[in-house]
Design a protein around this motif. Structure first.
Motif, PDB file in Angstrom:
ATOM      1  N   LEU A  66      35.562 -36.436  14.100  1.00 30.54           N
ATOM      2  CA  LEU A  66      35.796 -36.479  12.658  1.00 30.54           C
ATOM      3  C   LEU A  66      36.672 -35.313  12.192  1.00 30.54           C
ATOM      4  N   ALA A  67      36.583 -34.203  12.905  1.00 29.75           N
ATOM      5  CA  ALA A  67      37.388 -33.030  12.564  1.00 29.75           C
ATOM      6  C   ALA A  67      38.788 -33.079  13.159  1.00 29.75           C
ATOM      7  N   GLY A  68      39.123 -34.162  13.852  1.00 25.13           N
ATOM      8  CA  GLY A  68      40.450 -34.296  14.430  1.00 25.13           C
ATOM      9  C   GLY A  68      40.638 -33.591  15.758  1.00 25.13           C
ATOM     10  N   ARG A  69      39.533 -33.232  16.390  1.00 25.21           N
ATOM     11  CA  ARG A  69      39.596 -32.526  17.669  1.00 25.21           C
ATOM     12  C   ARG A  69      39.324 -33.496  18.812  1.00 25.21           C
ATOM     13  N   PRO A  70      39.757 -33.172  20.015  1.00 24.65           N
ATOM     14  CA  PRO A  70      39.529 -34.073  21.151  1.00 24.65           C
ATOM     15  C   PRO A  70      38.042 -34.230  21.453  1.00 24.65           C
ATOM     16  N   GLY A  71      37.689 -35.420  21.917  1.00 23.52           N
ATOM     17  CA  GLY A  71      36.322 -35.649  22.349  1.00 23.52           C
ATOM     18  C   GLY A  71      35.945 -34.713  23.492  1.00 23.52           C
ATOM     19  N   PRO A  72      34.667 -34.346  23.596  1.00 21.02           N
ATOM     20  CA  PRO A  72      34.232 -33.400  24.620  1.00 21.02           C
ATOM     21  C   PRO A  72      34.197 -34.029  26.007  1.00 21.02           C
ATOM     22  N   ALA A  73      33.902 -33.213  26.979  1.00 19.42           N
ATOM     23  CA  ALA A  73      33.756 -33.707  28.353  1.00 19.42           C
ATOM     24  C   ALA A  73      32.695 -34.800  28.393  1.00 19.42           C
ATOM     25  N   ASN A  74      32.923 -35.796  29.248  1.00 15.46           N
ATOM     26  CA  ASN A  74      31.987 -36.909  29.345  1.00 15.46           C
ATOM     27  C   ASN A  74      30.596 -36.419  29.723  1.00 15.46           C
ATOM     28  N   GLY A  75      29.600 -37.019  29.083  1.00 17.70           N
ATOM     29  CA  GLY A  75      28.227 -36.639  29.349  1.00 17.70           C
ATOM     30  C   GLY A  75      27.468 -37.751  30.038  1.00 17.70           C
ATOM     31  N   ARG A  76      26.153 -37.674  29.951  1.00 18.03           N
ATOM     32  CA  ARG A  76      25.306 -38.682  30.584  1.00 18.03           C
ATOM     33  C   ARG A  76      25.473 -40.039  29.902  1.00 18.03           C
ATOM     34  N   TYR A  77      25.581 -40.036  28.568  1.00 21.91           N
ATOM     35  CA  TYR A  77      25.681 -41.285  27.814  1.00 21.91           C
ATOM     36  C   TYR A  77      27.014 -41.443  27.083  1.00 21.91           C
ATOM     37  N   VAL A  78      27.530 -40.370  26.555  1.00 25.74           N
ATOM     38  CA  VAL A  78      28.707 -40.441  25.688  1.00 25.74           C
ATOM     39  C   VAL A  78      29.956 -40.098  26.485  1.00 25.74           C
ATOM     40  N   ARG A  79      30.902 -41.004  26.452  1.00 24.52           N
ATOM     41  CA  ARG A  79      32.133 -40.838  27.219  1.00 24.52           C
ATOM     42  C   ARG A  79      33.327 -41.048  26.283  1.00 24.52           C
ATOM     43  N   CYS A  80      33.905 -39.935  25.846  1.00 24.27           N
ATOM     44  CA  CYS A  80      35.085 -40.002  24.972  1.00 24.27           C
ATOM     45  C   CYS A  80      35.991 -38.800  25.222  1.00 24.27           C
ATOM     46  N   GLU A  81      35.973 -38.323  26.442  1.00 21.95           N
ATOM     47  CA  GLU A  81      36.758 -37.130  26.760  1.00 21.95           C
ATOM     48  C   GLU A  81      38.237 -37.366  26.441  1.00 21.95           C
ATOM     49  N   GLY A  82      38.795 -36.469  25.622  1.00 21.20           N
ATOM     50  CA  GLY A  82      40.206 -36.537  25.293  1.00 21.20           C
ATOM     51  C   GLY A  82      40.574 -37.492  24.188  1.00 21.20           C
ATOM     52  N   VAL A  83      39.622 -38.279  23.686  1.00 22.90           N
ATOM     53  CA  VAL A  83      39.923 -39.176  22.566  1.00 22.90           C
ATOM     54  C   VAL A  83      40.243 -38.334  21.329  1.00 22.90           C
ATOM     55  N   VAL A  84      41.287 -38.693  20.588  1.00 22.45           N
ATOM     56  CA  VAL A  84      41.658 -37.999  19.353  1.00 22.45           C
ATOM     57  C   VAL A  84      41.946 -39.043  18.279  1.00 22.45           C
ATOM     58  N   LEU A  85      41.374 -38.868  17.116  1.00 23.68           N
ATOM     59  CA  LEU A  85      41.657 -39.761  16.004  1.00 23.68           C
ATOM     60  C   LEU A  85      42.985 -39.386  15.351  1.00 23.68           C
ATOM     61  N   THR A  86      43.833 -40.363  15.172  1.00 22.67           N
ATOM     62  CA  THR A  86      45.096 -40.131  14.481  1.00 22.67           C
ATOM     63  C   THR A  86      44.878 -39.994  12.978  1.00 22.67           C
ATOM     64  N   GLU A  87      44.003 -40.838  12.428  1.00 23.36           N
ATOM     65  CA  GLU A  87      43.712 -40.820  10.993  1.00 23.36           C
ATOM     66  C   GLU A  87      42.401 -40.082  10.760  1.00 23.36           C
ATOM     67  N   THR A  88      42.483 -38.929  10.123  1.00 25.37           N
ATOM     68  CA  THR A  88      41.291 -38.126   9.858  1.00 25.37           C
ATOM     69  C   THR A  88      41.235 -37.779   8.373  1.00 25.37           C
ATOM     70  N   PRO A  89      40.035 -37.571   7.853  1.00 22.35           N
ATOM     71  CA  PRO A  89      39.891 -37.313   6.415  1.00 22.35           C
ATOM     72  C   PRO A  89      40.254 -35.873   6.058  1.00 22.35           C
ATOM     73  N   ASP A  90      40.684 -35.680   4.819  1.00 21.88           N
ATOM     74  CA  ASP A  90      40.947 -34.325   4.341  1.00 21.88           C
ATOM     75  C   ASP A  90      39.658 -33.522   4.232  1.00 21.88           C
ATOM     76  N   ILE A  91      38.580 -34.194   3.871  1.00 25.45           N
ATOM     77  CA  ILE A  91      37.259 -33.543   3.790  1.00 25.45           C
ATOM     78  C   ILE A  91      36.361 -34.216   4.814  1.00 25.45           C
ATOM     79  N   VAL A  92      35.926 -33.470   5.808  1.00 28.58           N
ATOM     80  CA  VAL A  92      35.101 -34.017   6.879  1.00 28.58           C
ATOM     81  C   VAL A  92      33.690 -34.273   6.342  1.00 28.58           C
ATOM     82  N   PRO A  93      33.164 -35.475   6.477  1.00 29.06           N
ATOM     83  CA  PRO A  93      31.809 -35.721   5.974  1.00 29.06           C
ATOM     84  C   PRO A  93      30.759 -35.006   6.822  1.00 29.06           C
ATOM     85  N   PRO A  94      29.746 -34.455   6.189  1.00 32.41           N
ATOM     86  CA  PRO A  94      28.661 -33.853   6.969  1.00 32.41           C
ATOM     87  C   PRO A  94      27.908 -34.914   7.771  1.00 32.41           C
TER      88      PRO A  94
END
Length: 330
Positions: free
Chosen positions: A135-163
């Motif tokens: 959501l902050a426009g940063r790359p996804g973290p290293a792949n974990g046990r369940y979540v795999r999105c390493e290196g994914v980056v959103l092109t469209e990100t909000p000006d105000i990041v939702p909590p």
């Protein structure tokens, strides 16, 4: 690069959008909540009812200023990259008006849907960490046990990041919220003692980090205190069951409440016969002044947003009634 979300405003009062509201009443209800002066409206995603993202998008598009919270999206239900895309899109179109709640989901529901992990705690920590980065426009973290999105980056990100807040009950899950999230969403009942206990679980740095602490409570307000207490009891039927132990443990009458539930033939009898003093502690109910005092007590205990879940046969009538507890209501 998007800006971080603003620090949580204190003293907010929100309202819950009932999950069983007829579809034709949903938008009139949301617009009326904004008109009455509620700061927030929270949509519910329960299995078999309506989707949280779709509800949030519709309510945001149909209102002007009210903040919309999603409570909650189960981590096991959606791929994190695509969930981030959906939330980022909502936050782009409606800057500063979205709060995203993430949780484990009710275990029975999630098992039926084939989405209950072997380690819910590991999943929610990995998921929340990745979601906030994306959501902050940063790359996804290293792949974990369940979540795999390493290196994914959103092109469209909000000006105000939702909590991103975690709707979790257990001490270990709340401790995880202090590590990876922007705060907590505390399901009903959220008595002041439960709020304080939950803040303690967040860890010693929670106050310094000014977390969002959103609380839910069943609510009924009227000129006659006895009638309001009678009306809100239906919203307390489930709290004697084992899943609500974390809410009950911090109460000074926890032992007596459990004994009362054990002596009752069913949940309805339990709620209808519990002492009025317990009802007052476990809900926001009574006259407008009494309800306002209950809201203030939750804010004093650490809640940033107190969300009222109206009880009664007519949701729109109940909405107008509970609005009488708002600080600015005449």
């Amino acid at each position: 690069m998007p800006e971080p979300h603003a620090l949580p405003a204190r003293g907010r009062v929100g309202v819950m959008l009932p999950r069983d509201l007829p579809v034709g009443d949903v938008l009139p209800y949301a617009r009326r909540a904004e008109e009455l002066g509620f700061d927030q409206i929270w949509v519910v995603e329960d299995l078999g009812w309506r989707g949280g993202i779709a509800q949030a998008a519709t309510v945001l598009a149909s209102t002007t200023d009210i903040t919309v919270g999603i409570g909650i999206l189960p981590a096991g239900a959606r791929n994190v990259s695509f969930a981030a895309m959906e939330l980022a899109t909502l936050a782009q179109f409606h800057p500063g008006r979205l709060i995203a709640g993430i949780g484990h989901g009710m275990p029975d529901w999630m098992r039926r849907a084939g989405s209950w992990p072997a380690s819910p705690l590991t999943l929610i920590k990995e998921y929340t960490t990745a979601l906030r980065l994306l959501l902050a426009g940063r790359p996804g973290p290293a792949n974990g046990r369940y979540v795999r999105c390493e290196g994914v980056v959103l092109t469209e990100t909000p000006d105000i990041v939702p909590p991103v807040v975690l709707g979790v009950r257990g001490p270990r899950s709340q401790e995880a919220a202090g590590e990876v999230a922007d705060g907590l969403l505390l399901a009903e009942p959220a008595a002041p003692s439960y709020i304080r206990a939950s803040l303690h679980h967040l860890g010693p740095d929670a106050s310094a980090n000014t977390p969002e602490i959103v609380t839910y409570d069943a609510a009924a307000v009227g000129d006659n205190e006895e009638a309001a207490l009678a009306r809100v009891r239906a919203g307390l039927e489930a709290i004697g069951e084992p899943d609500w132990a974390a809410h009950i443990d911090p109460l000074p009458f926890a032992t007596e409440l459990r004994a009362h539930r054990a002596a009752c033939p069913d949940a309805r009898h339990f709620a209808q016969t519990m002492p009025a003093a317990w009802v007052r502690e476990l809900s926001i109910a009574g006259t407008p002044d009494q309800a306002r005092d209950a809201i203030n007590a939750r804010h004093a205990a650490g809640a940033t947003s107190v969300v009222l879940a109206p009880t009664g046969p007519d949701a729109l009538v109940a909405l107008d009634s509970i609005a009488r507890a708002l600080p600015h209501h005449p």
